[in-house]
Design a protein around this motif. Structure first.
Motif, PDB file in Angstrom:
ATOM      1  N   ASP B   1     -28.770  11.368  -6.599  1.00 57.76           N
ATOM      2  CA  ASP B   1     -27.843  10.517  -7.354  1.00 57.76           C
ATOM      3  C   ASP B   1     -26.413  11.027  -7.177  1.00 57.76           C
ATOM      4  OD1 ASP B   1     -29.737   9.625 -10.370  1.00 57.76           O
ATOM      5  OD2 ASP B   1     -30.150   9.378  -8.228  1.00 57.76           O
ATOM      6  N   ILE B   2     -25.485  10.095  -7.120  1.00 60.97           N
ATOM      7  CA  ILE B   2     -24.078  10.453  -7.015  1.00 60.97           C
ATOM      8  C   ILE B   2     -23.536  10.768  -8.404  1.00 60.97           C
ATOM      9  CG2 ILE B   2     -21.780   9.651  -6.368  1.00 60.97           C
ATOM     10  CD1 ILE B   2     -23.121   7.927  -4.219  1.00 60.97           C
ATOM     11  N   GLN B   3     -22.959  11.956  -8.550  1.00 62.56           N
ATOM     12  CA  GLN B   3     -22.364  12.360  -9.813  1.00 62.56           C
ATOM     13  C   GLN B   3     -20.851  12.207  -9.722  1.00 62.56           C
ATOM     14  OE1 GLN B   3     -24.618  13.052 -12.194  1.00 62.56           O
ATOM     15  NE2 GLN B   3     -26.157  12.784 -10.588  1.00 62.56           N
ATOM     16  N   MET B   4     -20.266  11.753 -10.818  1.00 62.80           N
ATOM     17  CA  MET B   4     -18.818  11.566 -10.895  1.00 62.80           C
ATOM     18  C   MET B   4     -18.241  12.530 -11.924  1.00 62.80           C
ATOM     19  SD  MET B   4     -18.674   9.153  -8.694  1.00 62.80           S
ATOM     20  CE  MET B   4     -16.933   8.729  -8.773  1.00 62.80           C
ATOM     21  N   THR B   5     -17.161  13.185 -11.579  1.00 59.65           N
ATOM     22  CA  THR B   5     -16.445  14.028 -12.529  1.00 59.65           C
ATOM     23  C   THR B   5     -15.002  13.553 -12.610  1.00 59.65           C
ATOM     24  OG1 THR B   5     -15.921  15.653 -10.817  1.00 59.65           O
ATOM     25  CG2 THR B   5     -17.918  16.039 -12.116  1.00 59.65           C
ATOM     26  N   GLN B   6     -14.376  13.802 -13.744  1.00 60.37           N
ATOM     27  CA  GLN B   6     -12.973  13.458 -13.949  1.00 60.37           C
ATOM     28  C   GLN B   6     -12.234  14.658 -14.519  1.00 60.37           C
ATOM     29  OE1 GLN B   6     -13.916   9.031 -15.583  1.00 60.37           O
ATOM     30  NE2 GLN B   6     -11.767   9.638 -15.756  1.00 60.37           N
ATOM     31  N   SER B   7     -10.973  14.787 -14.123  1.00 60.86           N
ATOM     32  CA  SER B   7     -10.140  15.824 -14.700  1.00 60.86           C
ATOM     33  C   SER B   7      -8.715  15.306 -14.869  1.00 60.86           C
ATOM     34  CB  SER B   7     -10.155  17.076 -13.815  1.00 60.86           C
ATOM     35  OG  SER B   7      -9.684  16.777 -12.530  1.00 60.86           O
ATOM     36  N   PRO B   8      -8.059  15.735 -15.963  1.00 59.84           N
ATOM     37  CA  PRO B   8      -8.666  16.501 -17.050  1.00 59.84           C
ATOM     38  C   PRO B   8      -9.526  15.604 -17.925  1.00 59.84           C
ATOM     39  CG  PRO B   8      -6.443  15.867 -17.631  1.00 59.84           C
ATOM     40  CD  PRO B   8      -6.668  15.362 -16.231  1.00 59.84           C
ATOM     41  N   SER B   9     -10.224  16.180 -18.882  1.00 63.06           N
ATOM     42  CA  SER B   9     -10.996  15.362 -19.819  1.00 63.06           C
ATOM     43  C   SER B   9     -10.079  14.726 -20.858  1.00 63.06           C
ATOM     44  CB  SER B   9     -12.065  16.201 -20.508  1.00 63.06           C
ATOM     45  OG  SER B   9     -11.474  17.303 -21.170  1.00 63.06           O
ATOM     46  N   SER B  10      -8.954  15.375 -21.098  1.00 65.38           N
ATOM     47  CA  SER B  10      -7.935  14.795 -21.964  1.00 65.38           C
ATOM     48  C   SER B  10      -6.584  15.364 -21.585  1.00 65.38           C
ATOM     49  CB  SER B  10      -8.242  15.051 -23.437  1.00 65.38           C
ATOM     50  OG  SER B  10      -8.156  16.430 -23.724  1.00 65.38           O
ATOM     51  N   LEU B  11      -5.547  14.657 -21.939  1.00 69.14           N
ATOM     52  CA  LEU B  11      -4.193  15.126 -21.691  1.00 69.14           C
ATOM     53  C   LEU B  11      -3.257  14.537 -22.721  1.00 69.14           C
ATOM     54  CD1 LEU B  11      -2.167  12.790 -20.176  1.00 69.14           C
ATOM     55  CD2 LEU B  11      -3.951  13.063 -18.432  1.00 69.14           C
ATOM     56  N   SER B  12      -2.184  15.267 -22.966  1.00 65.05           N
ATOM     57  CA  SER B  12      -1.131  14.794 -23.855  1.00 65.05           C
ATOM     58  C   SER B  12       0.118  14.540 -23.028  1.00 65.05           C
ATOM     59  CB  SER B  12      -0.830  15.828 -24.938  1.00 65.05           C
ATOM     60  OG  SER B  12      -1.921  15.994 -25.790  1.00 65.05           O
ATOM     61  N   ALA B  13       0.734  13.406 -23.224  1.00 64.61           N
ATOM     62  CA  ALA B  13       1.916  13.052 -22.447  1.00 64.61           C
ATOM     63  C   ALA B  13       2.875  12.239 -23.304  1.00 64.61           C
ATOM     64  CB  ALA B  13       1.510  12.275 -21.205  1.00 64.61           C
ATOM     65  N   VAL B  15       5.961   9.168 -23.614  1.00 67.52           N
ATOM     66  CA  VAL B  15       6.386   7.900 -23.022  1.00 67.52           C
ATOM     67  C   VAL B  15       7.386   8.184 -21.909  1.00 67.52           C
ATOM     68  CG1 VAL B  15       7.622   5.741 -23.461  1.00 67.52           C
ATOM     69  CG2 VAL B  15       5.934   6.579 -25.109  1.00 67.52           C
ATOM     70  N   GLY B  16       7.160   7.545 -20.764  1.00 66.01           N
ATOM     71  CA  GLY B  16       8.023   7.739 -19.615  1.00 66.01           C
ATOM     72  C   GLY B  16       7.499   8.760 -18.613  1.00 66.01           C
ATOM     73  N   ASP B  17       6.521   9.553 -19.017  1.00 65.13           N
ATOM     74  CA  ASP B  17       5.953  10.562 -18.117  1.00 65.13           C
ATOM     75  C   ASP B  17       5.171   9.902 -16.986  1.00 65.13           C
ATOM     76  OD1 ASP B  17       5.041  13.258 -20.451  1.00 65.13           O
ATOM     77  OD2 ASP B  17       6.968  12.616 -19.619  1.00 65.13           O
ATOM     78  N   ARG B  18       5.071  10.623 -15.877  1.00 64.49           N
ATOM     79  CA  ARG B  18       4.173  10.248 -14.787  1.00 64.49           C
ATOM     80  C   ARG B  18       2.856  10.961 -15.039  1.00 64.49           C
ATOM     81  NH1 ARG B  18       4.934   8.439  -9.521  1.00 64.49           N
ATOM     82  NH2 ARG B  18       3.373   9.080  -7.973  1.00 64.49           N
ATOM     83  N   VAL B  19       1.777  10.208 -15.043  1.00 61.40           N
ATOM     84  CA  VAL B  19       0.463  10.748 -15.371  1.00 61.40           C
ATOM     85  C   VAL B  19      -0.486  10.524 -14.193  1.00 61.40           C
ATOM     86  CG1 VAL B  19      -1.568  10.412 -16.856  1.00 61.40           C
ATOM     87  CG2 VAL B  19       0.718  10.457 -17.869  1.00 61.40           C
ATOM     88  N   THR B  20      -1.236  11.580 -13.870  1.00 57.55           N
ATOM     89  CA  THR B  20      -2.225  11.486 -12.785  1.00 57.55           C
ATOM     90  C   THR B  20      -3.575  11.947 -13.295  1.00 57.55           C
ATOM     91  OG1 THR B  20      -0.558  11.825 -11.058  1.00 57.55           O
ATOM     92  CG2 THR B  20      -2.852  12.250 -10.473  1.00 57.55           C
ATOM     93  N   ILE B  21      -4.583  11.129 -13.045  1.00 62.52           N
ATOM     94  CA  ILE B  21      -5.970  11.426 -13.418  1.00 62.52           C
ATOM     95  C   ILE B  21      -6.781  11.485 -12.135  1.00 62.52           C
ATOM     96  CG2 ILE B  21      -7.996  10.582 -14.659  1.00 62.52           C
ATOM     97  CD1 ILE B  21      -6.007   9.082 -16.529  1.00 62.52           C
ATOM     98  N   THR B  22      -7.644  12.482 -12.053  1.00 60.67           N
ATOM     99  CA  THR B  22      -8.447  12.677 -10.847  1.00 60.67           C
ATOM    100  C   THR B  22      -9.914  12.350 -11.111  1.00 60.67           C
ATOM    101  OG1 THR B  22      -6.958  14.370  -9.993  1.00 60.67           O
ATOM    102  CG2 THR B  22      -9.223  14.385  -9.176  1.00 60.67           C
ATOM    103  N   CYS B  23     -10.535  11.733 -10.136  1.00 62.46           N
ATOM    104  CA  CYS B  23     -11.973  11.431 -10.157  1.00 62.46           C
ATOM    105  C   CYS B  23     -12.570  11.973  -8.868  1.00 62.46           C
ATOM    106  CB  CYS B  23     -12.181   9.931 -10.271  1.00 62.46           C
ATOM    107  SG  CYS B  23     -13.906   9.368 -10.202  1.00 62.46           S
ATOM    108  N   ARG B  24     -13.684  12.704  -9.000  1.00 66.13           N
ATOM    109  CA  ARG B  24     -14.311  13.303  -7.834  1.00 66.13           C
ATOM    110  C   ARG B  24     -15.779  12.895  -7.771  1.00 66.13           C
ATOM    111  NH1 ARG B  24     -12.626  19.211  -6.633  1.00 66.13           N
ATOM    112  NH2 ARG B  24     -10.935  18.014  -5.690  1.00 66.13           N
ATOM    113  N   ALA B  25     -16.252  12.516  -6.589  1.00 64.92           N
ATOM    114  CA  ALA B  25     -17.658  12.157  -6.378  1.00 64.92           C
ATOM    115  C   ALA B  25     -18.400  13.319  -5.738  1.00 64.92           C
ATOM    116  CB  ALA B  25     -17.755  10.921  -5.496  1.00 64.92           C
TER     117      ALA B  25
END
Lengths: 122, 108
Positions: B1-13, B15-25
């Motif tokens: 089975d393909i497992q998916m992970t994401q990072s971070p699990s949470s973040l604080s930012a 208004v106006g910030d650039r936000v990046t969320i990662t997903c890995r298979a």
């Protein structure tokens, strides 16, 4: 406009079954697979399976095989998800979601129902 | 089975910030990766499909990139209505599908 409208909240005893409905409008019901996704309180999304409304064919996640049955009634553009032998950890919001994509490997869920809360408690 | 992970699990930012969320298979899924936004008490909403295609009606501050095993969702300038949870979902293993565990974006 595309709409998926689900049935109302349910409270069930452990061991019972629940049937959730999802009525579609605004598109050809038999033209898109219908998927079911659930979300336990405070948890993430869990894909449960799909039904092909045209043929009635189904595919279920291994975790739910033997307990879940997905059906449809094309005359009223409605899909159903029946989950049996309920346990407390089946308490969740259940969503129907329309599948879309390239007809092969690309599959995404572009319209969702509003969700149905199923509570399993003695 | 393909497992998916994401990072971070949470973040604080802010208004106006650039936000990046990662997903890995756990294995290559080509570009068969979709992103959803979910606000509390609401159904998920499709943002990005096929790794980088913007769903109709989604603001252009959202973008997706990646292929193979590593993917990113970027919000170029965070707006108040973007505070939500974000999930990735793979369809490479069709007819079976899996979601990532989610990333919660909170107000700093």
């Amino acid at each position: 406009q595309v709409q998926l409208v689900q049935s109302g909240a349910e409270v069930k005893y452990p061991g019972a079954s629940v049937k959730v409905s999802c009525k579609s409008s605004g598109y050809t019901f038999t033209g898109n697979y219908m998927h079911w996704v659930r979300q336990a309180p405070g948890q993430g999304l869990e894909w449960m399976g799909w039904i092909n409304p045209d043929s009635g064919g189904t595919n279920y996640a291994q975790k739910f095989q033997g307990r879940v049955t997905m059906t449809r009634d094309t005359s009223i553009s409605t899909a159903y998800m029946d989950l049996s032998r309920l346990r407390s950890d089946d308490t969740a919001v259940y969503y129907c979601a329309r599948g879309n994509g390239d007809g092969f490997t690309l599959v995404y869920f572009d319209y969702w129902g509003q969700g149905t809360l199923v509570t399993v408690s003695s | 089975d393909i497992q998916m992970t994401q990072s971070p699990s949470s973040l604080s930012a802010s208004v106006g910030d650039r936000v990046t969320i990662t997903c890995r298979a756990s294995q290559s899924i080509s570009s068969y990766l979709n992103w959803y936004q979910q606000k509390p008490g609401k159904a998920p909403k499709l943002l990005i499909y096929a790794a980088s295609s913007l769903q109709s009606g989604v603001p252009s501050r959202f973008s997706g990139s990646g292929s193979g095993t590593d993917f990113t969702l970027t919000i170029s300038s965070l707006q108040p209505e973007d505070f939500a949870s974000y999930y990735c979902q793979q369809s490479y293993s069709t007819p079976i599908f899996t979601f990532g565990p989610g990333t919660k974006v909170e107000i700093k």
